[in-house]
Scaffold this active site. Structure first.
Site, PDB file in Angstrom:
ATOM      1  N   GLN A  37      -9.065  -6.220  -1.613  1.00  0.00           N
ATOM      2  CA  GLN A  37      -8.009  -5.531  -2.353  1.00  0.00           C
ATOM      3  C   GLN A  37      -8.554  -4.706  -3.507  1.00  0.00           C
ATOM      4  O   GLN A  37      -7.955  -3.700  -3.886  1.00  0.00           O
ATOM      5  CB  GLN A  37      -6.981  -6.544  -2.863  1.00  0.00           C
ATOM      6  CG  GLN A  37      -6.146  -7.159  -1.746  1.00  0.00           C
ATOM      7  CD  GLN A  37      -5.159  -8.181  -2.264  1.00  0.00           C
ATOM      8  OE1 GLN A  37      -5.035  -8.400  -3.467  1.00  0.00           O
ATOM      9  NE2 GLN A  37      -4.452  -8.816  -1.354  1.00  0.00           N
ATOM     10  N   ASP A  73      -6.131 -15.579   5.755  1.00  0.00           N
ATOM     11  CA  ASP A  73      -4.740 -16.022   5.664  1.00  0.00           C
ATOM     12  C   ASP A  73      -4.288 -16.803   6.897  1.00  0.00           C
ATOM     13  O   ASP A  73      -3.199 -17.382   6.899  1.00  0.00           O
ATOM     14  CB  ASP A  73      -3.806 -14.828   5.450  1.00  0.00           C
ATOM     15  CG  ASP A  73      -3.862 -14.297   4.026  1.00  0.00           C
ATOM     16  OD1 ASP A  73      -4.338 -15.026   3.137  1.00  0.00           O
ATOM     17  OD2 ASP A  73      -3.440 -13.152   3.800  1.00  0.00           O
ATOM     18  N   LYS A 120       7.799 -15.623  -1.323  1.00  0.00           N
ATOM     19  CA  LYS A 120       6.669 -14.766  -1.685  1.00  0.00           C
ATOM     20  C   LYS A 120       6.358 -13.769  -0.583  1.00  0.00           C
ATOM     21  O   LYS A 120       5.958 -12.634  -0.859  1.00  0.00           O
ATOM     22  CB  LYS A 120       5.435 -15.614  -1.997  1.00  0.00           C
ATOM     23  CG  LYS A 120       4.204 -14.809  -2.391  1.00  0.00           C
ATOM     24  CD  LYS A 120       3.063 -15.709  -2.807  1.00  0.00           C
ATOM     25  CE  LYS A 120       1.776 -14.936  -3.011  1.00  0.00           C
ATOM     26  NZ  LYS A 120       1.867 -13.938  -4.091  1.00  0.00           N
ATOM     27  N   SER A 132     -12.552  -9.743   4.408  1.00  0.00           N
ATOM     28  CA  SER A 132     -11.292  -9.130   4.861  1.00  0.00           C
ATOM     29  C   SER A 132     -11.451  -7.646   5.159  1.00  0.00           C
ATOM     30  O   SER A 132     -10.580  -6.826   4.839  1.00  0.00           O
ATOM     31  CB  SER A 132     -10.183  -9.347   3.815  1.00  0.00           C
ATOM     32  OG  SER A 132     -10.004 -10.716   3.540  1.00  0.00           O
ATOM     33  N   ARG A 142       0.833  -1.208   0.000  1.00  0.00           N
ATOM     34  CA  ARG A 142       0.000   0.000   0.000  1.00  0.00           C
ATOM     35  C   ARG A 142       0.865   1.254   0.000  1.00  0.00           C
ATOM     36  O   ARG A 142       0.597   2.210  -0.743  1.00  0.00           O
ATOM     37  CB  ARG A 142      -0.947  -0.013   1.208  1.00  0.00           C
ATOM     38  CG  ARG A 142      -2.111  -0.973   1.038  1.00  0.00           C
ATOM     39  CD  ARG A 142      -2.765  -1.337   2.372  1.00  0.00           C
ATOM     40  NE  ARG A 142      -3.981  -2.116   2.177  1.00  0.00           N
ATOM     41  CZ  ARG A 142      -3.987  -3.428   1.879  1.00  0.00           C
ATOM     42  NH1 ARG A 142      -2.836  -4.086   1.759  1.00  0.00           N
ATOM     43  NH2 ARG A 142      -5.133  -4.073   1.717  1.00  0.00           N
ATOM     44  N   LYS A 180      -7.056 -18.388  -4.109  1.00  0.00           N
ATOM     45  CA  LYS A 180      -5.749 -17.881  -3.686  1.00  0.00           C
ATOM     46  C   LYS A 180      -4.651 -18.484  -4.573  1.00  0.00           C
ATOM     47  O   LYS A 180      -4.917 -18.932  -5.683  1.00  0.00           O
ATOM     48  CB  LYS A 180      -5.528 -18.220  -2.211  1.00  0.00           C
ATOM     49  CG  LYS A 180      -6.497 -17.524  -1.255  1.00  0.00           C
ATOM     50  CD  LYS A 180      -6.181 -16.064  -1.093  1.00  0.00           C
ATOM     51  CE  LYS A 180      -7.028 -15.419  -0.012  1.00  0.00           C
ATOM     52  NZ  LYS A 180      -6.673 -14.009   0.214  1.00  0.00           N
TER      53      LYS A 180
END
Length: 408
Positions: free
Chosen positions: A148, A291, A389, A174, A28, A318
């Protein structure tokens, strides 16, 4: 494919671990820096592969941008390049990335004036984007697929002539990550309000701050909660965390406490040690914290605790189909697992472990969730490099606290 053998001779974990910077905050802040604050110094930036793809995509001077398996980068960069007048780019990724939907975000950007075309399958990457100055205004968006999408729109909002008001339809998954985006933007000086299902961003570019620190990643910390649970003795200190963090997965401490992990804030971080299990079975909804599902599923199986974890509908899209992957790998231990469209239920737990090889499905969270089982018996993990990752130093950090690793 590389295989990593893991064991822990003492089954005791004592040490201080510097968890990497939050991937969520880093990505972000990178987008906000490149949109509005070119001289902003971001402290403790995540060294994750996702953040690398994000920063590389923002710096790219050519027309072809490949984000690999970084879903956040795909979504944030789609919003970013929609605002870049005079640029024309194609965003692509891995084969799996091209199976992850982006249609809701693209539809929203198009309504704001963006020029975006699908290259292959409607509603999925890769996409071709011609940048333009977006007008802004009021927009309805479905919040049931990915927060997102909403965060991406929020961050480009201040640069629109009319600002941006988002009316979120449906149950927003989320949700804490929407509040995280809003909080970061406010701390940088933007005017953002979140009221119920409406988000408003004023057309305002504040004066640039000089520096902005990134908090360590609570999702990464969750694996240390699992290690504290499974170790015979645990004294783990994780510095740098905020006691009142807005990262969605900061909720992990409340989830592990009744399973048997105590966490206490001390100074600028917190200490983990073994506690007492206070429930015999569990039922929890992780719609806002998906997650954490893999970490908790492994915890319940390892401790042979019946549990039902719901709110997992986004796990199907995912890095892999995480529900199917969890069922397959957990059943190798003799556990009895049931999955549905949005839940995983552990009916009975671990029966065998030593010598099992767990597959990771090109999913970093599969590798890091199953690795702590080596505290109970020697195991193997395929494709260990996948942890890059989000947590480059994961295996090195495990060695610091006594894990034995060998690769072949």
């Amino acid at each position: 494919m590389e295989i990593l053998n893991l064991s822990h001779p003492t089954k005791k974990i004592i040490g201080k671990i510097q968890v990497p910077g939050s991937k969520s905050e880093s990505n972000r802040l990178l987008l906000l820096k490149y949109l509005y604050f070119p001289n902003l110094d971001i402290g403790r930036l995540s060294d994750s592969r996702d953040s690398m793809y994000m920063e590389r995509g923002l710096n790219e001077k050519g027309n072809d941008i490949n984000v690999g398996d970084a879903g956040t980068a795909m979504r944030f960069l789609a919003a970013f390049y929609s605002t870049q007048g005079g640029r024309e780019v194609m965003l692509s990724g891995t084969e799996r990335m091209h199976q992850r939907p982006i249609g809701i975000l693209v539809d929203a950007l198009r309504k704001l004036g963006a020029d975006i075309q699908y290259i292959e399958k409607e509603g999925y990457p890769p996409v071709k984007i011609k940048g333009a100055e977006l007008e802004g205004g009021t927009l309805e968006i479905d919040g049931s697929v990915s927060s997102q999408f909403i965060s991406a729109l929020m961050m480009i909002g201040p640069g629109m002539r009319a600002g941006l008001t988002l009316k979120i339809k449906g149950f927003s998954v989320s949700t804490p990550y929407i509040y995280l985006t809003a909080n970061l933007m406010r701390r940088l000086g933007f005017e953002v309000s979140v009221s119920g299902e409406e988000v408003t961003i004023k057309s305002l570019i504040p004066k640039s701050p000089k520096t902005f620190p990134v908090e360590p990643d609570w999702s990464a910390a969750s694996y240390w909660f699992l290690m504290a649970l499974l170790a015979e003795k645990a004294e783990i200190y994780l510095p740098g965390f905020r006691q009142y963090s807005l990262q969605g997965d900061a909720f992990v401490s409340g989830l592990f406490d009744p399973i048997g992990v105590e966490s206490h804030f001390i100074g600028s971080g917190f200490r983990l040690k073994k506690g007492v299990q206070s429930q015999e079975r569990f039922s929890m909804n992780l719609i806002h914290n998906p997650d954490l599902a893999q970490t908790l599923a492994v915890a319940f199986v390892a401790k042979n605790i019946p549990a039902r974890i719901s709110g997992l509908q986004t796990l199907r899209i995912k890095e892999t189909d995480r529900l199917a992957a969890l069922k397959t790998e957990l059943e190798k231990t003799g556990a009895v697992i049931e999955i549905g469209d949005d839940y995983l239920e552990i009916k009975s737990g671990l029966q065998k472990l030593e010598g099992i090889t767990f597959n990771t499905y090109e999913d970093h969270r599969m590798a890091m969730s199953f690795a702590p089982l080596a505290l109970l018996a020697p195991i193997s993990i395929t494709d260990p490099g996948v942890v890059a990752k989000s947590y480059q130093s994961f295996w090195a950090d495990l060695e610091k606290v006594g894990f034995k690793l060998s690769r072949f």
